[in-house]
Every structure is written in structure tokens, then in C-alpha cells.
Design an enzyme around this catalytic site. Structure first.
Site, short mmCIF file in Angstrom:
data_model
loop_
_atom_site.label_atom_id
_atom_site.label_comp_id
_atom_site.label_asym_id
_atom_site.label_seq_id
_atom_site.Cartn_x
_atom_site.Cartn_y
_atom_site.Cartn_z
N VAL A 31 0.85 -1.21 0.00
CA VAL A 31 0.00 0.00 0.00
C VAL A 31 0.88 1.26 0.00
CG1 VAL A 31 -0.27 0.16 2.54
CG2 VAL A 31 -2.08 0.98 1.04
N ASP A 32 2.07 1.15 0.57
CA ASP A 32 3.03 2.28 0.57
C ASP A 32 3.36 2.66 -0.88
OD1 ASP A 32 6.30 2.69 2.26
OD2 ASP A 32 4.85 4.13 1.48
N1 APR Z 1 -5.34 -0.49 -1.05
C1 APR Z 1 -5.67 -1.05 0.14
N2 APR Z 1 -4.93 -1.99 0.75
C2 APR Z 1 -3.81 -2.39 0.11
C3 APR Z 1 -3.39 -1.85 -1.12
C4 APR Z 1 -4.22 -0.86 -1.70
N3 APR Z 1 -3.91 -0.28 -2.88
N4 APR Z 1 -2.22 -2.47 -1.49
C5 APR Z 1 -1.93 -3.36 -0.53
N5 APR Z 1 -2.89 -3.33 0.44
C6 APR Z 1 -3.00 -4.11 1.67
C7 APR Z 1 -2.33 -5.47 1.67
O1 APR Z 1 -3.16 -6.43 1.00
C8 APR Z 1 -2.25 -5.72 3.17
O2 APR Z 1 -3.49 -6.22 3.62
O3 APR Z 1 -2.34 -3.40 2.68
C9 APR Z 1 -2.08 -4.31 3.75
C10 APR Z 1 -0.69 -4.02 4.30
O4 APR Z 1 0.28 -4.69 3.51
P1 APR Z 1 1.66 -3.95 3.10
O5 APR Z 1 1.35 -2.85 2.18
O6 APR Z 1 2.61 -5.01 2.68
O7 APR Z 1 2.15 -3.28 4.46
P2 APR Z 1 2.80 -3.92 5.76
O8 APR Z 1 2.47 -5.37 5.93
O9 APR Z 1 2.46 -2.97 6.88
O10 APR Z 1 4.37 -3.85 5.46
C11 APR Z 1 4.95 -2.57 5.40
O11 APR Z 1 5.94 -3.00 3.28
O12 APR Z 1 5.49 -1.73 1.44
C12 APR Z 1 6.40 -1.93 2.44
O13 APR Z 1 7.35 0.24 2.78
C13 APR Z 1 6.48 -0.72 3.34
O14 APR Z 1 8.37 -1.60 4.48
C14 APR Z 1 6.99 -1.36 4.59
C15 APR Z 1 6.24 -2.68 4.63
#
Ligand code: APR
Length: 174
Positions: A31-32
Site C-alpha cells: 500500500v506504501d
Molecule cells: N489499497 C488497500 N490496501 C492495500 C493496497 C491498496 N492499494 N495495497 C496493498 N494493500 C494491503 C495489503 O493487502 C495488506 O493487507 O495493505 C495491507 C498491508 O500490507 P503492506 O502494504 O505489505 O504493508 P505492511 O504489511 O504494513 O508492510 C509494510 O511494506 O510496502 C512496504 O514500505 C512498506 O516496508 C513497509 C512494509
């Protein structure tokens, strides 16, 4: 009020979307990556300024900062860092709850009325989504109960599995 929705958080027309960032605030995957891609360079520019002026060592776990929403429909992005799941014995639940509360406190302080959260830490950081959903809803409900904040919280599931977990956790909590 808390609602569960399924979809892409970058498309939501809310006051703020929450970003599951890493301490660098320089973007990443998941999501980042989606928020920075859709929101554009204005978000990264403000993240760099926050790193320079407030958090030269990186954003600590459980803290939250706000930037512009850039090209997103959302006016703001609230960046927070959730815990990496290490099996549950490293205060992961406490850190995850703190991240949700920090975002809510920041949103309330900015007088925002609608905030959308992704499932923080449940992707790359490996937090089991069922347990993370329970922690999230407990933290948000506790904040609302303590402060009387009466905006709208959207819990955004990207996948059908997450939607199931969030919906079940919300039903259990009510
Ligand atoms: N909209 C909504 N939810 C999303 C989207 C989106 N566009 N893309 C991904 N997600 C969801 C994923 O399916 C998951 O359920 O966001 C949730 C969090 O997953 P991640 O994005 O991988 O975040 P996290 O597990 O907190 O890990 C953070 O990942 O991207 C890197 O820079 C970030 O190092 C950090 C780590």
C-alpha cells in the site's frame, strides 16, 4: 462510526488515507507503493522534509505523521509504521494498537472527519490478518470511546480474505 469496505485505498474520497509505511518514509511496496505512485512526488517531498526536520533517524514504530494527499482524492496521507510480526512475543499487538491510536489522535487533532485504514502490518510485515483486525478495531473503538470523536473510519480490505476477517472482527466487537 466504523465501516469495512473492500477496494483500493488510493481511490477513496476521504479526509485522510493511512499509509502502512516503513521508518524511512521513502516509500516501498504494497500500500506504501500504491499511495506514493497514485499520490505523486508531493507526498515524498513532504516525507523527506519530515525526515529532515522531525525524524532524522526515521519514523519510530507506532508513531504517525501527516502529509498532503498529493494527486490522491484524499486530502491527506497519515503515515505510520506497524510492527513486523515475530510470532507474537515481541509486543506486536501493543505496537500495532499504538499505530492505530496515533493515526486516530493525529486525525482528530487535524479535525478530520473521515479516515481510511489499510490492514497495517498484514502484508510484507506478516501479521496474521485475523488477529491484526481484532487489535485494530479494539484500538479504534477505544479511542472513539475515550475522546468522543465522531467521524467515519473506513477499514479497507484489499482482498476478499481480509474483508472476511475485518467484517468478522467488527461483528465480534459490537
Ligand atoms: N489499497 C488497500 N490496501 C492495500 C493496497 C491498496 N492499494 N495495497 C496493498 N494493500 C494491503 C495489503 O493487502 C495488506 O493487507 O495493505 C495491507 C498491508 O500490507 P503492506 O502494504 O505489505 O504493508 P505492511 O504489511 O504494513 O508492510 C509494510 O511494506 O510496502 C512496504 O514500505 C512498506 O516496508 C513497509 C512494509
Amino acid at each position: 462510526m466504523i465501516r469495512v469496505v473492500q477496494g483500493d485505498i488510493t481511490e477513496l474520497d476521504v479526509d485522510a488515507v493511512v499509509n502502512a509505511a516503513n521508518p524511512s518514509l521513502m516509500g516501498g511496496g504494497g500500500v506504501d507503493g500504491a499511495i506514493h505512485r497514485a499520490g505523486g512526488s508531493a507526498i515524498l517531498a513532504e516525507c523527506m522534509e519530515i525526515r529532515r526536520t522531525m525524524y532524522p533517524g526515521g519514523l519510530p514504530l507506532g508513531e504517525a505523521v501527516a502529509t498532503t494527499g498529493g494527486a490522491l482524492r484524499a486530502r491527506h496521507v497519515i503515515h505510520t509504521v506497524g510492527p513486523i510480526w515475530r510470532g507474537g512475543g515481541s509486543s506486536e499487538a501493543e505496537t500495532l494498537g499504538r499505530a492505530y491510536r496515533s493515526c486516530m489522535r493525529l486525525a482528530a487533532g487535524m479535525d478530520l472527519r473521515s479516515v481510511a485504514f489499510p490492514c497495517i502490518s498484514t502484508g510484507a510485515y506478516g501479521y496474521p490478518v485475523k488477529e491484526a483486525s481484532r487489535v485494530a478495531i479494539h484500538a479504534i473503538r477505544e479511542f472513539i470511546g475515550e475522546t468522543g470523536w465522531h467521524g467515519e473510519v473506513l477499514l479497507v480490505a484489499f482482498t476478499a480474505l481480509d474483508h472476511l476477517a475485518l467484517t468478522a472482527a467488527l461483528e465480534d466487537a459490537l
